[in-house]
Scaffold this motif. Structure first.
Motif, PDB file in Angstrom:
ATOM      1  N   LYS A  67       0.828  -1.208   0.000  1.00 54.04           N
ATOM      2  CA  LYS A  67       0.000   0.000   0.000  1.00 54.04           C
ATOM      3  C   LYS A  67       0.869   1.267   0.000  1.00 54.04           C
ATOM      4  O   LYS A  67       0.663   2.170  -0.807  1.00 54.04           O
ATOM      5  CB  LYS A  67      -0.948   0.016   1.214  1.00 54.04           C
ATOM      6  CG  LYS A  67      -1.853  -1.208   1.306  1.00 54.04           C
ATOM      7  CD  LYS A  67      -2.796  -1.150   2.501  1.00 54.04           C
ATOM      8  CE  LYS A  67      -2.133  -1.164   3.856  1.00 54.04           C
ATOM      9  NZ  LYS A  67      -1.383  -2.411   4.163  1.00 54.04           N
ATOM     10  N   SER A  68       1.837   1.299   0.920  1.00 53.48           N
ATOM     11  CA  SER A  68       2.714   2.483   0.983  1.00 53.48           C
ATOM     12  C   SER A  68       3.540   2.604  -0.291  1.00 53.48           C
ATOM     13  O   SER A  68       3.769   3.707  -0.794  1.00 53.48           O
ATOM     14  CB  SER A  68       3.641   2.402   2.195  1.00 53.48           C
ATOM     15  OG  SER A  68       2.890   2.390   3.382  1.00 53.48           O
ATOM     16  N   THR A  69       3.953   1.459  -0.812  1.00 55.02           N
ATOM     17  CA  THR A  69       4.710   1.457  -2.064  1.00 55.02           C
ATOM     18  C   THR A  69       3.903   2.104  -3.183  1.00 55.02           C
ATOM     19  O   THR A  69       4.418   2.921  -3.953  1.00 55.02           O
ATOM     20  CB  THR A  69       5.086   0.003  -2.443  1.00 55.02           C
ATOM     21  OG1 THR A  69       5.872  -0.543  -1.387  1.00 55.02           O
ATOM     22  CG2 THR A  69       5.839  -0.072  -3.741  1.00 55.02           C
ATOM     23  N   THR A 103       2.630  10.920   4.924  1.00 52.31           N
ATOM     24  CA  THR A 103       3.212   9.582   4.997  1.00 52.31           C
ATOM     25  C   THR A 103       2.960   8.960   6.370  1.00 52.31           C
ATOM     26  O   THR A 103       2.582   9.639   7.314  1.00 52.31           O
ATOM     27  CB  THR A 103       4.736   9.620   4.750  1.00 52.31           C
ATOM     28  OG1 THR A 103       5.342  10.330   5.816  1.00 52.31           O
ATOM     29  CG2 THR A 103       5.069  10.296   3.440  1.00 52.31           C
ATOM     30  N   GLN A 104       3.228   7.661   6.446  1.00 49.85           N
ATOM     31  CA  GLN A 104       3.008   6.924   7.696  1.00 49.85           C
ATOM     32  C   GLN A 104       3.891   7.466   8.817  1.00 49.85           C
ATOM     33  O   GLN A 104       3.500   7.495   9.973  1.00 49.85           O
ATOM     34  CB  GLN A 104       3.344   5.447   7.468  1.00 49.85           C
ATOM     35  CG  GLN A 104       2.152   4.545   7.631  1.00 49.85           C
ATOM     36  CD  GLN A 104       2.469   3.110   7.238  1.00 49.85           C
ATOM     37  OE1 GLN A 104       3.127   2.848   6.239  1.00 49.85           O
ATOM     38  NE2 GLN A 104       1.998   2.182   8.033  1.00 49.85           N
ATOM     39  N   ALA A 105       5.071   7.896   8.454  1.00 44.08           N
ATOM     40  CA  ALA A 105       6.032   8.321   9.473  1.00 44.08           C
ATOM     41  C   ALA A 105       5.983   9.832   9.703  1.00 44.08           C
ATOM     42  O   ALA A 105       6.899  10.402  10.272  1.00 44.08           O
ATOM     43  CB  ALA A 105       7.434   7.909   9.039  1.00 44.08           C
ATOM     44  N   MET A 179      -2.891   9.829   1.550  1.00 44.03           N
ATOM     45  CA  MET A 179      -2.804   9.727   3.008  1.00 44.03           C
ATOM     46  C   MET A 179      -2.560   8.283   3.409  1.00 44.03           C
ATOM     47  O   MET A 179      -3.339   7.393   3.075  1.00 44.03           O
ATOM     48  CB  MET A 179      -4.097  10.241   3.651  1.00 44.03           C
ATOM     49  CG  MET A 179      -4.458  11.647   3.191  1.00 44.03           C
ATOM     50  SD  MET A 179      -5.917  12.305   4.037  1.00 44.03           S
ATOM     51  CE  MET A 179      -5.163  12.897   5.538  1.00 44.03           C
ATOM     52  N   ASP A 180      -1.459   8.057   4.131  1.00 43.01           N
ATOM     53  CA  ASP A 180      -1.055   6.696   4.481  1.00 43.01           C
ATOM     54  C   ASP A 180      -1.333   6.433   5.959  1.00 43.01           C
ATOM     55  O   ASP A 180      -0.549   6.839   6.821  1.00 43.01           O
ATOM     56  CB  ASP A 180       0.430   6.511   4.161  1.00 43.01           C
ATOM     57  CG  ASP A 180       0.815   5.045   4.068  1.00 43.01           C
ATOM     58  OD1 ASP A 180      -0.029   4.181   4.390  1.00 43.01           O
ATOM     59  OD2 ASP A 180       1.963   4.762   3.676  1.00 43.01           O
ATOM     60  N   GLU A 181      -2.427   5.772   6.235  1.00 43.22           N
ATOM     61  CA  GLU A 181      -2.842   5.446   7.601  1.00 43.22           C
ATOM     62  C   GLU A 181      -2.660   6.637   8.546  1.00 43.22           C
ATOM     63  O   GLU A 181      -2.024   6.517   9.602  1.00 43.22           O
ATOM     64  CB  GLU A 181      -2.050   4.228   8.117  1.00 43.22           C
ATOM     65  CG  GLU A 181      -2.094   3.072   7.116  1.00 43.22           C
ATOM     66  CD  GLU A 181      -1.813   1.718   7.752  1.00 43.22           C
ATOM     67  OE1 GLU A 181      -2.081   1.558   8.957  1.00 43.22           O
ATOM     68  OE2 GLU A 181      -1.364   0.828   7.026  1.00 43.22           O
ATOM     69  N   PRO A 182      -3.265   7.778   8.197  1.00 49.18           N
ATOM     70  CA  PRO A 182      -2.967   8.991   8.965  1.00 49.18           C
ATOM     71  C   PRO A 182      -3.510   8.952  10.392  1.00 49.18           C
ATOM     72  O   PRO A 182      -2.968   9.624  11.257  1.00 49.18           O
ATOM     73  CB  PRO A 182      -3.658  10.098   8.157  1.00 49.18           C
ATOM     74  CG  PRO A 182      -4.746   9.406   7.421  1.00 49.18           C
ATOM     75  CD  PRO A 182      -4.217   8.044   7.104  1.00 49.18           C
TER      76      PRO A 182
HETATM   77 MG    MG Z   1       2.340   1.009   4.815  1.00 51.86          MG
END
Ligand code: MG
Ligand code: ADP
Length: 280
Positions: A67-69, A103-105, A179-182
């Motif tokens: 997903k993040s990729t 991003t997730q981070a 939006m990655d798992e915000p």
């Molecule tokens: Mg991810």
């Protein structure tokens, strides 16, 4: 795409199903291979779908399915190993500056105040100094942090920090948000509050949103369509249209019969992947 493993429902995959114009983002058989200890492994199998202008699309799937990729590729930070992503018809080459990416981070700069953090994208873009302050104040107001402009990140709760990140992303009015798992690490109630805010901001601004989550309820609450991805290598299982009327009240929508049905349908498709296939 491995034809034996994907059962497409809803007939939504591929070319623009409604025929009403050019997609905002189109994923054309996108795959990504990485190398681990010199050996290739396929992280993302075959993503093939469109996101229409103004649409809210979520991607759900187990941890490690790519997903993040996929978001990284859409942001132009990574190239696919196969296939292509097009943004308004044009292949994505370098960094895609038309999208805002949470991003997730995602973190805030601890030595900067809320106001200064939110202003970063304006500085980077050399936005005229004279109206920076007004834009920042308006944005702080919009995300409900009016009292906190002078505070430092360490003085804020987790939910407030998420609001600052959202404000920092929205301030330059990107036409598309990735939006990655915000809201991943937040407690359940706070998550709902922020989902409500996000829906309001999305409806006001007409932004296109591609949202990654592994929370099925969150995906159903927010989305027009949900893309379900299998465990690695991430292969599309289905795309589900969320036919629940808008505007939605996130606190009430979960008590709708249709909400429960959709959540169950998604779980039925994903449960084997979630229980066995994930990397968690
Ligand atoms: Mg991810
Ligand atoms: N830059 C990279 N180099 C090598 N492997 C990577 C890289 N980025 C991600 N991966 C691997 O690819 C797979 C998919 O990762 P990711 O897209 O982060 O999954 P998800 O976001 O769905 O949890 C994982 O096995 C991950 O370890």
């Amino acid at each position: 795409m491995r034809p034996e493993t994907h059962a497409l429902a809803d007939g939504e995959v591929g070319a623009d199903p409604t025929g009403d114009g050019e997609p905002m983002i189109s994923f054309d058989h996108v795959g990504k291979r990485f190398f681990k200890k010199g050996k290739p492994f396929q992280a993302l199998g075959d993503a093939h779908f469109d996101v229409r202008p103004g649409e809210f699309v979520s991607i759900v799937g187990p941890s490690g399915c790519g997903k993040s990729t996929l978001l990284n590729i859409t942001a132009g930070l990574m190239r696919p190993s196969s296939g292509q992503v097009r943004y308004q018809g044009a292949p994505i080459g370098t960094v895609n500056t038309r999208v805002g990416y949470v991003t997730q981070a995602d973190t805030l700069l601890p030595w900067r105040t809320v106001r200064q953090n939110i202003g970063i994208p304006l500085e980077i873009r050399h936005h005229p100094r004279t109206d920076r302050a007004d834009l920042i104040e308006a944005m702080i107001e919009k995300v409900g942090l009016a009292e906190f402009g002078g505070h430092y990140p360490a003085e804020l709760s987790g939910g407030m920090r998420k609001r600052v990140i959202l404000a920092r992303t929205l301030i330059y009015q990107p036409e598309t948000l990735l939006m990655d798992e915000p809201f991943g690490a937040l407690d359940a109630q706070l998550k709902l509050v922020l989902q409500q805010e996000l829906l309001r901001l999305w409806a006001d601004a007409g932004t296109t949103i591609l949202f990654v989550t592994h929370d099925l309820a969150e995906a159903v609450t927010l989305s027009d369509r949900v893309v379900v991805v299998s465990s690695r290598p991430g292969t599309m299982r289905t795309i589900k249209a969320i036919d629940i009327e808008r505007p939605r009240d996130v606190f009430e929508v979960r008590f709708h019969d249709r909400f429960r049905e959709l959540q169950q349908e998604l779980w039925a498709i994903l449960q084997d992947d979630m229980l066995e296939g994930g990397e968690m």
